[in-house]
Design a protein around this motif. Structure first.
Motif, PDB file in Angstrom:
ATOM      1  N   LEU A  14       0.805  -1.221   0.000  1.00  0.00           N
ATOM      2  CA  LEU A  14       0.000   0.000   0.000  1.00  0.00           C
ATOM      3  C   LEU A  14       0.837   1.270   0.000  1.00  0.00           C
ATOM      4  O   LEU A  14       0.348   2.337  -0.356  1.00  0.00           O
ATOM      5  CB  LEU A  14      -0.951   0.010   1.203  1.00  0.00           C
ATOM      6  CG  LEU A  14      -2.067  -1.018   1.155  1.00  0.00           C
ATOM      7  CD1 LEU A  14      -2.899  -0.932   2.428  1.00  0.00           C
ATOM      8  CD2 LEU A  14      -2.941  -0.801  -0.061  1.00  0.00           C
ATOM      9  N   GLY A  15       2.105   1.181   0.397  1.00  0.00           N
ATOM     10  CA  GLY A  15       2.952   2.367   0.410  1.00  0.00           C
ATOM     11  C   GLY A  15       2.391   3.438   1.326  1.00  0.00           C
ATOM     12  O   GLY A  15       2.151   3.203   2.503  1.00  0.00           O
ATOM     13  N   LEU A  31     -14.889  -1.476  -9.148  1.00  0.00           N
ATOM     14  CA  LEU A  31     -15.653  -0.533  -9.956  1.00  0.00           C
ATOM     15  C   LEU A  31     -14.912  -0.151 -11.223  1.00  0.00           C
ATOM     16  O   LEU A  31     -15.522   0.154 -12.241  1.00  0.00           O
ATOM     17  CB  LEU A  31     -15.950   0.734  -9.146  1.00  0.00           C
ATOM     18  CG  LEU A  31     -16.728   0.529  -7.855  1.00  0.00           C
ATOM     19  CD1 LEU A  31     -16.898   1.849  -7.140  1.00  0.00           C
ATOM     20  CD2 LEU A  31     -18.075  -0.112  -8.142  1.00  0.00           C
ATOM     21  N   GLU A  32     -13.584  -0.154 -11.146  1.00  0.00           N
ATOM     22  CA  GLU A  32     -12.774   0.304 -12.268  1.00  0.00           C
ATOM     23  C   GLU A  32     -11.370  -0.270 -12.133  1.00  0.00           C
ATOM     24  O   GLU A  32     -10.878  -0.456 -11.025  1.00  0.00           O
ATOM     25  CB  GLU A  32     -12.722   1.839 -12.223  1.00  0.00           C
ATOM     26  CG  GLU A  32     -11.846   2.508 -13.212  1.00  0.00           C
ATOM     27  CD  GLU A  32     -11.786   4.021 -12.986  1.00  0.00           C
ATOM     28  OE1 GLU A  32     -11.177   4.678 -13.819  1.00  0.00           O
ATOM     29  OE2 GLU A  32     -12.334   4.526 -11.981  1.00  0.00           O
ATOM     30  N   HIS A  37      -1.554   1.849 -14.471  1.00  0.00           N
ATOM     31  CA  HIS A  37      -0.916   2.215 -13.209  1.00  0.00           C
ATOM     32  C   HIS A  37      -0.990   1.100 -12.163  1.00  0.00           C
ATOM     33  O   HIS A  37      -0.563   1.290 -11.015  1.00  0.00           O
ATOM     34  CB  HIS A  37      -1.560   3.488 -12.646  1.00  0.00           C
ATOM     35  CG  HIS A  37      -1.345   4.672 -13.525  1.00  0.00           C
ATOM     36  ND1 HIS A  37      -2.321   5.161 -14.361  1.00  0.00           N
ATOM     37  CD2 HIS A  37      -0.241   5.432 -13.740  1.00  0.00           C
ATOM     38  CE1 HIS A  37      -1.837   6.192 -15.028  1.00  0.00           C
ATOM     39  NE2 HIS A  37      -0.573   6.374 -14.677  1.00  0.00           N
ATOM     40  N   GLY A  38      -1.568  -0.051 -12.519  1.00  0.00           N
ATOM     41  CA  GLY A  38      -1.652  -1.172 -11.587  1.00  0.00           C
ATOM     42  C   GLY A  38      -2.558  -0.926 -10.405  1.00  0.00           C
ATOM     43  O   GLY A  38      -2.296  -1.419  -9.311  1.00  0.00           O
ATOM     44  N   TYR A  52      -6.688   1.365  -5.025  1.00  0.00           N
ATOM     45  CA  TYR A  52      -5.720   0.571  -4.279  1.00  0.00           C
ATOM     46  C   TYR A  52      -4.848  -0.176  -5.273  1.00  0.00           C
ATOM     47  O   TYR A  52      -5.288  -0.472  -6.389  1.00  0.00           O
ATOM     48  CB  TYR A  52      -6.426  -0.449  -3.375  1.00  0.00           C
ATOM     49  CG  TYR A  52      -7.120   0.155  -2.193  1.00  0.00           C
ATOM     50  CD1 TYR A  52      -6.420   0.454  -1.036  1.00  0.00           C
ATOM     51  CD2 TYR A  52      -8.478   0.423  -2.223  1.00  0.00           C
ATOM     52  CE1 TYR A  52      -7.061   1.008   0.068  1.00  0.00           C
ATOM     53  CE2 TYR A  52      -9.130   0.982  -1.127  1.00  0.00           C
ATOM     54  CZ  TYR A  52      -8.413   1.266   0.007  1.00  0.00           C
ATOM     55  OH  TYR A  52      -9.037   1.821   1.092  1.00  0.00           O
ATOM     56  N   PRO A  53      -3.620  -0.553  -4.872  1.00  0.00           N
ATOM     57  CA  PRO A  53      -2.758  -1.333  -5.755  1.00  0.00           C
ATOM     58  C   PRO A  53      -3.390  -2.701  -6.066  1.00  0.00           C
ATOM     59  O   PRO A  53      -3.785  -3.432  -5.153  1.00  0.00           O
ATOM     60  CB  PRO A  53      -1.466  -1.510  -4.964  1.00  0.00           C
ATOM     61  CG  PRO A  53      -1.492  -0.430  -3.928  1.00  0.00           C
ATOM     62  CD  PRO A  53      -2.939  -0.197  -3.628  1.00  0.00           C
ATOM     63  N   GLU A  54      -3.457  -3.013  -7.324  1.00  0.00           N
ATOM     64  CA  GLU A  54      -4.055  -4.279  -7.766  1.00  0.00           C
ATOM     65  C   GLU A  54      -3.297  -5.479  -7.202  1.00  0.00           C
ATOM     66  O   GLU A  54      -3.883  -6.549  -6.977  1.00  0.00           O
ATOM     67  CB  GLU A  54      -4.059  -4.320  -9.294  1.00  0.00           C
ATOM     68  CG  GLU A  54      -4.879  -5.417  -9.898  1.00  0.00           C
ATOM     69  CD  GLU A  54      -5.015  -5.268 -11.394  1.00  0.00           C
ATOM     70  OE1 GLU A  54      -5.923  -5.919 -11.942  1.00  0.00           O
ATOM     71  OE2 GLU A  54      -4.259  -4.516 -12.025  1.00  0.00           O
TER      72      GLU A  54
END
Length: 78
Positions: A14-15, A31-32, A37-38, A52-54
């Motif tokens: 998550l950074g 939702l999207e 950008h991952g 959120y990061p995939e």
């Protein structure tokens, strides 16, 4: 409307993002997807949608019957 879901498998990537509103092992509606950008946009535990990061999630398949019922009960699909 097709529904896509992911399960949160980890929160380490998550950074700078807060992980307070997602929980490992929980199912979230996508939702999207921003593949470039991952990132994925999900409705988290706050009830709002955020990116959120995939890499923190894994796709989950739901049956057609479950998808129909979810379309009826999810507030944003009414």
């Amino acid at each position: 409307m097709a529904l896509n879901f992911v399960v949160c498998l980890q929160k380490e990537q998550l950074g700078d993002l807060s992980g307070d509103d997602i929980h490992v092992g929980r199912l979230y509606e996508v939702l999207e997807t921003d593949a470039e950008h991952g990132m994925i946009r999900i409705i988290d535990e706050s009830g709002d949608d955020y990116l959120y990061p995939e890499a923190c999630f894994e796709p989950v398949a739901v049956s057609d019957a479950a998808a129909r019922r979810l379309n009826q009960v999810l507030p944003h699909n009414r």
